[in-house]
Write a protein that holds these residues in place. Structure first.
Motif, short mmCIF file in Angstrom:
data_model
loop_
_atom_site.label_atom_id
_atom_site.label_comp_id
_atom_site.label_asym_id
_atom_site.label_seq_id
_atom_site.Cartn_x
_atom_site.Cartn_y
_atom_site.Cartn_z
N PRO A 1 0.77 -1.22 0.00
CA PRO A 1 0.10 -0.05 0.09
C PRO A 1 0.92 1.16 0.10
CG PRO A 1 -0.26 -1.24 2.20
CD PRO A 1 0.53 -2.05 1.33
N HIS B 1 -6.25 3.72 -4.90
CA HIS B 1 -5.92 3.64 -3.62
C HIS B 1 -7.11 3.31 -2.48
CE1 HIS B 1 -2.32 3.37 -0.99
NE2 HIS B 1 -3.13 4.24 -0.30
N GLY C 1 -7.24 0.48 0.14
CA GLY C 1 -7.95 0.81 1.88
C GLY C 1 -9.19 -0.10 1.95
N TRP D 1 -8.97 -2.84 11.47
CA TRP D 1 -9.49 -2.73 10.18
C TRP D 1 -10.85 -2.09 9.75
CZ3 TRP D 1 -6.29 -7.60 8.36
CH2 TRP D 1 -4.64 -7.29 8.34
N MET E 1 -11.29 3.97 6.30
CA MET E 1 -10.19 3.31 5.70
C MET E 1 -9.94 3.80 4.37
SD MET E 1 -8.23 2.03 7.75
CE MET E 1 -7.57 0.44 8.31
N PRO E 2 -10.91 3.57 3.40
CA PRO E 2 -10.35 3.90 2.19
C PRO E 2 -9.96 5.67 2.14
CG PRO E 2 -12.56 2.48 1.99
CD PRO E 2 -12.14 2.98 3.21
N PHE F 1 -6.57 6.21 3.47
CA PHE F 1 -5.50 5.80 2.75
C PHE F 1 -5.47 6.66 1.36
CE2 PHE F 1 -3.51 1.41 2.92
CZ PHE F 1 -4.07 1.25 4.42
N GLU G 1 -7.97 11.08 10.01
CA GLU G 1 -7.49 9.98 10.85
C GLU G 1 -7.71 10.46 12.37
OE1 GLU G 1 -3.79 8.01 10.62
OE2 GLU G 1 -3.45 9.11 8.53
N ARG H 1 1.28 2.67 7.28
CA ARG H 1 0.94 1.60 6.64
C ARG H 1 1.38 0.19 7.46
NH1 ARG H 1 -1.39 4.84 3.74
NH2 ARG H 1 -0.67 5.47 1.67
#
Ligand code: SF4
Ligand code: SF4
Lengths: 270, 417
Positions: free
Chosen positions: B43, B191, B195, B207, B212-213, B216, B266, B346
């Motif tokens: 990733p 990308h 994610g 996770w 998440m996506p 990412f 985040e 990551r």
């Protein structure tokens, strides 16, 4: 815009859509044919998976933690010997007496599974008088109706069989490990020799030949109960189990709809 | 474990870890940590691709003229990293020789099965096409100027299209723009999908997360832009050219905003986790304060996010009062820190997600050797490889001598001004 052009375009789009719809059954058929050709299980010829629906039930109160099932499984299925590979294992829960006058009804929880419980359990490190209660929980693949492992497999090597078993075709598995991450119950591992994913198959090679799974066969207390919903026998143990007990499944909030049913488990079991 | 003690304990080294590698209860099968550094690298590399491409698209789609000097470099960077992106995935498979099955019998419900398609789409329909349109004119000029193998190579890449009339060039220009417009969502797809591989795993509370996506994507943008800053400065230094101040300022600005959004998203993720306080929260807190203390709180949060955020923020707020040379230092060093921070991110996702048991009752420890499929060496090699590829690409496609009078605007490093 030129009307002829739009009409022609519309026709084009329409035929494209029709072609797409028409090609779908063909694509499905082709995929099924390829899968039939490529996928393999250990069932004998003539076994029809649509005629069965297998189910496993576990009565926690009956399990004595002897570990015979773990041993039988390892031998029957050539599971790697190391203490970090199991298709089935036994967990021991020790719930301590809560602190006197404290706020908790139950004390700390200690869980262990030395060598997966294969050799039985040594006496707990917690002194007897500090133990509120203790019990054993056999674990295995939960036969999820909505199996996250099969959903995640990029090549369909893990698949839901219509008879309720969730199987891995080790000749097709690419060893990516995605299914292992996706299983909420820690039931899968990557076999270090074959480098493919592995898990409990309910002893598919046995049940498709009219035998019971090895663990069920050896359990001295009948803590494991196995049956076929589509072909109930007289005094069917599964039917009786579901009728007599309050049954639970593990981690129900994840929506996996496990088909392994537990009776008499405590809230601490995860 | 006492959070204050943790760094000390971790510094005490492997000996300690080996002794206490399992803490509490983990399911027996979880003792084998499955995904290793290779899946950390994967990733990271795709993120750099997406970020570098977005940097390039700022020029094409959003017409940020000041960034023109890095346009080609950014595209070539995206290509170099994209070429290497499948390697870590391939190497980590138990059966790499069966990997083609993902293409011929993809299981449509699996996010991982989409990799081949997303990758092929991005490579063929976006990046290569855009590069070709961008370079067509120069390729024709170069193929006439250069002899030998190099000339032959340029000639082959023109694919026989040698028309460089103004009308043809105009068409190239328009096509580039359209491709970039398609390219932006594609980069997000590339990308965001990575994610989603993690975000879709509901079995793992670290996770399985809708954000998440998004996380990412924004961390990818920050890392890709940071990479462009570093590479641009290095290339100028290597070729003894003056850097374009306006260009660096502009890159610094976008880097700041990308990092700011990344930090916010985040932060939102953590806020939500702490507030919702689901079943898993106590194990995740212990994870952050214990086994991930160094990589999450020290490297990712403090060094990789807060410090560059403050530094870059200062260049935005007090732009005029900071001398040019110092601003450039700040950009470069911040970019460097961001690159390390995102790598740590990551690591925290991939390794961190496997350090605690899905029984939520214990922790495992990650031990990594030097050699072998899951060792340091291979992963370090795979991170370095794209730089080698980029070196070749730069040598071929960013020559110091521009291809013609009006190609100067897109050359690597025109003189300042
Ligand atoms: S318990 Fe795990 S391995 Fe078994 S079906 Fe469910 S997800 Fe798959
Ligand atoms: S390890 Fe094998 S069975 Fe599991 S997801 Fe990957 S290919 Fe499928």
């Amino acid at each position: 815009m030129n009307p002829v052009m739009t009409r022609r375009r519309m026709l084009g789009a329409l035929s494209g859509a029709l072609g797409w719809i028409a090609s779908r059954p063909a694509a499905h058929a082709a995929k099924a044919a390829v899968q039939n050709l490529l996928a393999s299980s250990h069932a004998p010829k003539g076994y029809d998976p649509t005629k069965h629906k297998w189910l496993m039930c576990i009565d926690v109160e009956r399990c004595i933690g002897c570990g015979l099932c773990v041993d039988a499984c390892k031998r029957e299925n050539h599971v790697p010997e190391a203490s970090s590979f199991f298709r089935t294992w036994i967990e021991r829960y020790v719930i301590k007496v809560p602190a006197a006058g404290g706020n908790d009804a139950r004390g700390d929880v200690l869980v262990d599974s030395p060598n997966g419980g294969r050799d039985g359990f040594p006496p707990s490190a917690v002194p007897r008088e500090e133990i509120l209660k203790s019990f054993f929980v056999p674990k295995l693949c939960n036969l999820c109706e909505h199996s996250p492992c099969a959903q995640a497999c990029p090549v369909g090597a893990t698949f839901d069989s219509p008879d309720g078993a969730v199987l891995v075709d080790s000749t097709y598995c690419i060893g990516c490990g995605f299914c292992i991450q996706a299983c909420p119950y820690g039931c899968r591992f990557l076999n270090p020799e074959t480098k493919t994913a592995e898990k409990c198959s309910l002893c598919y090679h046995r049940i498709t030949r009219g035998l019971r799974p090895a663990c069920v066969e050896v359990c001295p207390t009948q803590a494991r109960i196995f049956g076929d919903l589509k072909n109930p026998v007289e005094n069917d143990p599964v039917q009786e189990f579901v009728r007599k007990n309050k049954v639970f499944t593990l981690k129900p909030h994840l929506g996996t709809e496990p088909r392994v049913l537990y009776a008499n488990i405590d809230k601490e079991v995860r | 474990m006492d959070p204050l003690l943790t760094p000390v304990v971790q510094a005490a080294g492997e000996a300690h870890h080996l002794a206490t590698s399992i803490e509490g209860y983990v399911y027996p099968n979880e003792q084998n940590l499955l995904w290793s550094v290779l899946i950390v690298v994967y990733p990271y590399i795709t993120g750099l691709v997406a970020g570098a491409f977005i940097m390039a698209s700022l020029v094409r789609v959003f017409n940020v003229k000041a960034l023109t000097p890095v346009y080609r470099l950014a595209l070539l960077t995206a290509l170099a990293f994209l070429v290497c992106a499948p390697l870590p995935l391939l190497f980590h498979l138990g059966h790499p020789e069966r990997s083609f099955q993902v293409m011929i019998t993809p299981h449509t419900s699996s996010p991982m099965a989409m990799f081949g398609f997303v990758y092929a789409w991005y490579m063929m329909a976006v990046l290569l096409l855009e590069l070709w349109c961008e370079y067509r004119r120069d390729l024709v000029v170069w193929s006439e100027r250069e002899r030998g193998l190099k000339g032959l190579l340029y000639r082959v890449i023109t694919l026989g299209v040698r028309d460089i009339s103004p009308a043809a060039l105009h068409l190239d220009e328009r096509m580039s723009r359209i491709i970039t417009v398609i390219g932006i969502p594609s980069a997000f797809l590339l990308h965001g999908y990575v994610g989603f591989i993690f975000g879709s795993i509901k079995a793992n509370p670290w996770w399985g997360n809708v954000l998440m996506p998004v996380i990412f994507i924004f961390s990818a943008m920050a890392s890709g832009m940071a990479l462009c800053v570093v590479l641009y400065k290095e290339l100028c230094w290597f070729r003894r050219r003056a850097v374009d101040d306006a260009c660096l300022d502009e890159m610094g600005k976008f880097l700041f905003y990308a990092l700011l959004v990344d930090f916010t998203v985040e932060g939102l993720d953590w806020l939500h986790r702490l507030y919702a306080a689901e079943e898993s929260i106590s194990v995740l807190k212990q994870l952050a304060q214990g086994r991930l203390f160094n990589t999450l709180l020290v490297i990712q949060l403090c060094l990789g996010t807060l410090l560059p955020l403050l530094a870059l923020g200062a260049t935005q707020l007090m732009h005029g009062r900071i001398p040019v040379w110092f601003r450039q230092r700040i950009y470069y060093n911040s970019a460097f820190l961001i690159l390390i921070g995102v790598l740590a991110m990551r690591w925290n996702v991939v390794i961190g997600g496997q350090l605690f048991s899905k029984s939520l009752r214990g922790f495992a420890t990650f031990k990594m050797g030097l050699e072998g499929q899951e060792g340091w060496l291979l992963s370090a090699g795979l991170i370095l490889l794209p730089f080698l590829v980029l070196g070749v690409l730069v040598w071929l496609f960013l020559p110091e001598r521009p291809a013609g009078p009006d190609a100067k605007k897109t050359a690597a490093a025109p003189t300042a001004g």
